[in-house]
Design an enzyme around this catalytic site. Structure first.
Site, short mmCIF file in Angstrom:
data_model
loop_
_atom_site.label_atom_id
_atom_site.label_comp_id
_atom_site.label_asym_id
_atom_site.label_seq_id
_atom_site.Cartn_x
_atom_site.Cartn_y
_atom_site.Cartn_z
N GLU A 243 0.83 -1.22 0.00
CA GLU A 243 0.00 0.00 0.00
C GLU A 243 0.86 1.26 0.00
O GLU A 243 0.54 2.23 -0.69
CB GLU A 243 -0.93 0.00 1.22
CG GLU A 243 -2.17 -0.84 1.00
CD GLU A 243 -3.28 -0.58 2.01
OE1 GLU A 243 -4.36 -1.16 1.84
OE2 GLU A 243 -3.07 0.18 2.98
N GLU B 68 2.26 1.70 -3.41
CA GLU B 68 1.20 2.12 -4.32
C GLU B 68 0.88 3.60 -4.15
O GLU B 68 0.71 4.33 -5.13
CB GLU B 68 -0.05 1.29 -3.99
CG GLU B 68 -0.85 0.83 -5.17
CD GLU B 68 -2.07 0.02 -4.71
OE1 GLU B 68 -2.10 -0.51 -3.58
OE2 GLU B 68 -3.01 -0.06 -5.50
N CYS C 179 -8.55 -2.86 3.31
CA CYS C 179 -8.50 -4.10 4.09
C CYS C 179 -9.81 -4.43 4.78
O CYS C 179 -9.92 -5.48 5.40
CB CYS C 179 -7.35 -4.07 5.09
SG CYS C 179 -7.37 -2.62 6.11
N SER D 214 -6.88 1.03 -2.96
CA SER D 214 -5.64 0.27 -3.17
C SER D 214 -6.00 -1.12 -3.66
O SER D 214 -6.98 -1.72 -3.19
CB SER D 214 -4.90 0.17 -1.84
OG SER D 214 -3.96 -0.87 -1.89
N LYS E 156 -15.64 -10.71 7.28
CA LYS E 156 -14.49 -11.48 6.76
C LYS E 156 -14.95 -12.83 6.23
O LYS E 156 -14.29 -13.42 5.38
CB LYS E 156 -13.43 -11.65 7.85
CG LYS E 156 -12.64 -10.38 8.14
CD LYS E 156 -11.55 -10.16 7.12
CE LYS E 156 -10.89 -8.79 7.28
NZ LYS E 156 -10.03 -8.43 6.14
N GLU F 277 -15.75 -11.99 2.81
CA GLU F 277 -14.52 -11.76 2.03
C GLU F 277 -13.87 -13.09 1.64
O GLU F 277 -13.48 -13.30 0.49
CB GLU F 277 -13.53 -10.92 2.84
CG GLU F 277 -12.24 -10.62 2.07
CD GLU F 277 -11.22 -9.86 2.91
OE1 GLU F 277 -11.23 -9.95 4.14
OE2 GLU F 277 -10.38 -9.18 2.30
N GLU G 211 -12.67 -14.57 -6.30
CA GLU G 211 -11.29 -14.22 -6.72
C GLU G 211 -10.25 -14.69 -5.71
O GLU G 211 -9.06 -14.70 -6.00
CB GLU G 211 -11.15 -12.72 -6.99
CG GLU G 211 -11.39 -11.80 -5.81
CD GLU G 211 -12.85 -11.36 -5.67
OE1 GLU G 211 -13.74 -12.10 -6.12
OE2 GLU G 211 -13.07 -10.28 -5.10
N CYS H 5 -11.49 -2.29 13.80
CA CYS H 5 -11.76 -3.72 14.04
C CYS H 5 -11.92 -4.06 15.52
O CYS H 5 -12.53 -5.09 15.85
CB CYS H 5 -10.64 -4.57 13.46
SG CYS H 5 -10.49 -4.41 11.68
FE1 SF4 Z 1 -14.14 -3.85 8.62
FE2 SF4 Z 1 -15.34 -4.12 10.95
FE3 SF4 Z 1 -14.40 -6.25 9.69
FE4 SF4 Z 1 -12.70 -4.50 10.76
S1 SF4 Z 1 -14.15 -5.78 11.87
S2 SF4 Z 1 -12.54 -5.43 8.72
S3 SF4 Z 1 -13.79 -2.58 10.44
S4 SF4 Z 1 -16.07 -4.93 8.99
#
Ligand code: SF4
Length: 394
Positions: free
Chosen positions: A81, A84, A107, A127, A166, A169, A174, A311
């Site tokens: 990052e 970049e 992230c 990014s 997450k 994610e 991908e 987080c």
């Molecule tokens: Fe985003 Fe909340 Fe997950 Fe952290 S805990 S990556 S701020 S959604």
């Protein structure tokens, strides 16, 4: 409350236990920075207490083969990052019209999904660096496993995250190859807490056992990823040293810290005054992106995290009675770990340097792009409740 009403929110605890009980199955874990300063609360410890070595010990006790740390990959994320950002700044000021500023940190999957759904005309600004969780997973399955003579599907990689998004994610196509996902599944802090309690493990009593450092220890830059302003502060530490060629005398950028949901700070790097925006909560992020889109405000870089205080306030963390006070204590716990470390700038991480020397050449190299970067896609909202603001919900 997940900021994106994440698509894959299922509890994977049973799957985790089944994998641990399967003979000859290699199970490895990675753990995000914010987990270690929150889970201890459920075992009577003060919010902010760092229990990473107790989590490590407990995970070994239930049968995990290797206990790794996502924080190491946060340093790797910063290498990409910061490079970049520097590249974009240099191109922007040399008149190259192919790039835009600001660069946006990427992230947080809730925030990534938010921009994909609502700002399709701005998908070139985040990014392209993968999140630390996904960078770790790529390195673990494509480099570490290979060095051990293992195929990708012979390793089961479980991510322990403060975050429900997450799970979403990890399920993005991908981040898979030949139907094998880089991260097999995600367990949240709260789910791990329940699993430990059900296994009669008292985290406050268990002996410490260090995290496996095969893939490397972390620097202070990596650990502050878990609180608001931490990603951009870590990037600024490395960017500053890269652009000036000087060591920082003071690595803590106070101007980037604070608890407000929307903050603006300026940082001087050589002759350039970097204008940096920091937001948490998708409502504040939306306001910031509208101003950028309408050219009402200019920034060089922006950090956006969906959850309150970053987080540490993730939807997968234990619920707290005195919520804001607890989140601040967790964030201070991360700051305290940062202050305790000899290495606090991601670029100084010897194992990160080694991975470039041995496998990736240098930040933004062709190989680094192949393994450590991703792309974004226009997404259509499927329900009126999507993109719910975490700070409103929690
Ligand atoms: Fe985003 Fe909340 Fe997950 Fe952290 S805990 S990556 S701020 S959604």
């Amino acid at each position: 409350a997940c900021p994106v009403n994440a698509i894959t929110t299922g509890n994977n605890t049973f799957r985790f236990l089944r994998d641990l009980a399967t003979p000859n199955k290699l199970v490895i874990t990675q753990m995000a920075p914010a987990v270690r300063v929150a889970i201890g609360e459920a075992f009577g410890l003060e919010p902010g207490t760092n229990v990473e070595n107790k989590i490590s010990s407990a995970l070994r006790q239930i049968g995990v083969d290797y206990v790794f740390d996502t924080t190491w990959a946060a340093d790797l994320t910063i290498m990409e990052e910061a490079a970049e950002l520097q590249e974009r700044i240099e191109k922007y000021y040399s008149g190259d019209k192919s790039v835009r500023l600001p660069i946006l940190t990427s992230c947080c999957p809730a925030w990534v999904k938010f921009i994909e759904q609502n700002y399709a005309d701005m998908l070139d600004v985040p990014s392209s660096a993968k999140s630390p969780m996904q960078m770790f997973a790529t390195v673990a399955k494509d480099i570490w496993a290979k060095e051990k003579g293992l195929e990708r599907d012979q390793v089961t990689l479980v991510s322990i995250m403060p975050c429900i998004a997450k799970k979403y994610e990890a399920s993005r196509a991908e981040f898979s190859r030949d139907l094998n996902y880089d991260v097999d599944y995600v367990i949240t802090t709260s789910e791990l807490m329940t699993l430990f309690k059900d296994s009669n493990i008292d985290l406050s009593q268990i002996e410490d056992s260090p995290i496996d450092s095969v893939l490397g220890d972390y620097t202070g830059g990596g650990i502050i990823f878990g609180r608001t302003g931490g990603v951009i502060e870590a990037a600024t530490r490395t960017l500053y040293e890269n652009m000036t060629g000087k060591k920082l005398e003071k690595v803590e950028f106070e101007s980037l810290r604070g608890w407000d949901g929307l903050r603006v700070a300026e940082v001087k790097v050589n002759d350039l005054t970097l204008r940096i925006g920091i937001a948490y909560g998708l409502r504040e992020a939306g306001k910031l992106l509208d101003k950028i889109r309408n050219k009402e405000e200019f920034f060089h870089a922006i950090e956006i995290m969906a959850c309150p205080y970053g987080c540490v306030g993730g939807g997968g963390q234990p619920k707290a009675k005195k919520r804001l006070e607890t989140l601040q204590q967790r964030a201070e716990g991360l700051n305290s770990i940062d202050r305790s470390l000899d290495l606090r700038v991601s670029k100084d991480n010897p194992k990160v340097r080694a991975i470039y020397d041995n496998h990736l050449d240098h930040p933004l190299s062709h190989k680094a792009h192949e393994l450590l970067h991703t792309e974004y896609f226009v997404k259509v909202k499927r329900g009126k409740d999507e993109n719910t603001d975490a700070s409103k919900e929690e």
